[in-house]
Motif scaffolding. Structure first.
Motif, mmCIF file in Angstrom:
data_model
loop_
_atom_site.group_PDB
_atom_site.id
_atom_site.type_symbol
_atom_site.label_atom_id
_atom_site.label_comp_id
_atom_site.label_asym_id
_atom_site.label_seq_id
_atom_site.Cartn_x
_atom_site.Cartn_y
_atom_site.Cartn_z
ATOM 1 N N PHE A 103 -40.716 -22.269 -27.447
ATOM 2 C CA PHE A 103 -41.432 -21.522 -27.282
ATOM 3 C C PHE A 103 -43.025 -21.606 -27.774
ATOM 4 O O PHE A 103 -42.851 -22.345 -29.249
ATOM 5 N N GLU A 104 -43.951 -22.312 -27.064
ATOM 6 C CA GLU A 104 -45.261 -22.654 -26.810
ATOM 7 C C GLU A 104 -46.201 -21.971 -27.531
ATOM 8 O O GLU A 104 -47.507 -22.201 -28.428
ATOM 9 N N ASP A 105 -46.407 -20.668 -26.415
ATOM 10 C CA ASP A 105 -46.463 -19.176 -27.361
ATOM 11 C C ASP A 105 -46.829 -19.037 -28.397
ATOM 12 O O ASP A 105 -45.945 -18.125 -28.518
ATOM 13 N N SER A 106 -47.443 -18.368 -29.072
ATOM 14 C CA SER A 106 -46.933 -18.102 -30.842
ATOM 15 C C SER A 106 -47.231 -16.452 -30.670
ATOM 16 O O SER A 106 -45.802 -15.888 -32.107
ATOM 17 N N ARG A 107 -47.325 -15.833 -29.691
ATOM 18 C CA ARG A 107 -46.740 -14.178 -30.028
ATOM 19 C C ARG A 107 -45.521 -14.388 -28.374
ATOM 20 O O ARG A 107 -44.844 -13.670 -29.208
ATOM 21 N N GLU A 108 -44.844 -14.927 -27.727
ATOM 22 C CA GLU A 108 -43.452 -15.432 -27.462
ATOM 23 C C GLU A 108 -42.272 -15.663 -28.425
ATOM 24 O O GLU A 108 -41.518 -15.672 -28.886
ATOM 25 N N ARG A 109 -43.485 -17.354 -29.423
ATOM 26 C CA ARG A 109 -42.122 -17.712 -30.004
ATOM 27 C C ARG A 109 -42.479 -16.449 -31.158
ATOM 28 O O ARG A 109 -40.807 -16.298 -31.681
ATOM 29 N N LEU A 110 -43.111 -15.738 -31.952
ATOM 30 C CA LEU A 110 -42.860 -14.629 -32.941
ATOM 31 C C LEU A 110 -41.790 -13.375 -31.942
ATOM 32 O O LEU A 110 -40.676 -12.634 -32.731
ATOM 33 N N ARG A 111 -41.969 -13.116 -30.782
ATOM 34 C CA ARG A 111 -41.241 -11.753 -30.426
ATOM 35 C C ARG A 111 -39.699 -12.589 -30.106
ATOM 36 O O ARG A 111 -38.833 -11.771 -30.586
ATOM 37 N N ALA A 112 -39.384 -13.926 -29.940
ATOM 38 C CA ALA A 112 -37.658 -14.497 -29.678
ATOM 39 C C ALA A 112 -37.255 -14.522 -31.296
ATOM 40 O O ALA A 112 -36.490 -14.530 -31.426
ATOM 41 N N LEU A 113 -38.552 -14.941 -32.220
ATOM 42 C CA LEU A 113 -37.422 -14.779 -33.198
ATOM 43 C C LEU A 113 -37.573 -13.419 -33.784
ATOM 44 O O LEU A 113 -36.254 -13.694 -34.390
ATOM 45 N N ALA A 114 -38.463 -12.757 -34.266
ATOM 46 C CA ALA A 114 -37.374 -11.402 -34.160
ATOM 47 C C ALA A 114 -36.820 -10.800 -33.351
ATOM 48 O O ALA A 114 -36.088 -10.393 -33.984
ATOM 49 N N LEU A 115 -36.336 -10.877 -32.354
ATOM 50 C CA LEU A 115 -35.135 -10.841 -30.930
ATOM 51 C C LEU A 115 -34.087 -11.285 -31.854
ATOM 52 O O LEU A 115 -33.554 -10.471 -31.943
ATOM 53 N N TRP A 116 -34.023 -12.662 -32.498
ATOM 54 C CA TRP A 116 -33.135 -13.411 -32.684
ATOM 55 C C TRP A 116 -33.000 -12.780 -33.504
ATOM 56 O O TRP A 116 -31.567 -12.194 -34.546
#
Length: 231
Positions: A103-116
């Motif tokens: 995920f290049e976008d920082s918000r999407e990256r944090l969201r994906a990490l939190a979800l995972w």
């Protein structure tokens, strides 16, 4: 210390119709147990007792889990459980940098990490129920990352590695070949990339028993019955 996993299990459980796992998880779990052996004394004795209990189940003899656990102090049982969960924590840790790169976008990256990392299904299945499927998930994430970077041969190799841990990557093979392969020649090469990690591990294991028990790990009587009931 057992490298021929399926030869070891064949006469004990497989001939009685009991299923067992794909080779990848045996080697990963075995590696972690070997690395942590000096930090986890008594675990070999515990696993030996568990195998004795499972043999009693297979032979339809009386067995008592509470009696087995009573042989070990509660603190020791908790230590065994902690070290048995370490491979799952390692798989989670491996997923983190892959997700960050996917995920290049920082918000999407944090969201994906939190979800995972905090998804209750992941937490319950791996750390409470003891499901090993975080390990094939590592290679699925890697396949997604490679696909996003248009490295399709590595995508199929990662799917092949995931198939060393579970059956479901085989369901992804045909769609992946159709989507990523531009022509028949390229699809054949992609299929070879998928097969390479499988053959590298399965062939040495299969030679002693002429594929019988290795194939059983993917299509045992228990697995076939479960699939047919699901259909």
């Amino acid at each position: 210390g057992v490298w021929d996993v399926y030869g070891h299990l064949a006469g004990r459980f497989a001939e009685h119709g009991f299923t067992y796992y794909q080779p990848g998880i045996y080697f990963v779990i075995g590696f972690f147990q070997w690395v942590t052996k000096s930090l986890n004394p008594g675990f070999d004795t515990f696993i030996g007792s568990v195998e004795t209990l499972l043999t009693a189940v297979v032979d339809h003899r009386h067995w008592d889990l509470s009696e087995l656990l009573s042989r070990f102090p509660p603190a020791e049982i908790r230590r065994f459980a902690f070290f048995m969960k370490l491979p799952y924590l390692a798989a989670d840790a491996l997923c983190v940098p892959i997700i960050c790169r996917a995920f290049e976008d920082s918000r999407e990256r944090l969201r994906a990490l939190a979800l995972w990392l905090f998804h209750p299904v992941n937490l319950f299945s791996a750390y409470l129920f003891g499901q090993y499927r975080l390990w094939p998930a590592v290679f699925i994430w890697l396949a997604l990352l490679c696909a996003g970077n248009k490295k399709y041969f590595w995508t199929l190799a990662a799917l092949g590695a995931a198939a060393l841990f579970d059956d479901f990557p085989f369901l992804l093979l045909t769609p992946a070949l159709l989507i990523f392969g531009r022509d028949t020649k390229e699809r054949v090469l992609l299929a070879m990339c998928f097969a390479l990690p499988l053959m590298a591990v399965l062939v040495p294991l299969a030679l002693p028993d002429d594929w019988k028990w290795v194939g059983y790990s993917y299509a045992s009587e228990v697995i076939q019955k479960t699939v047919m009931q699901s259909i």
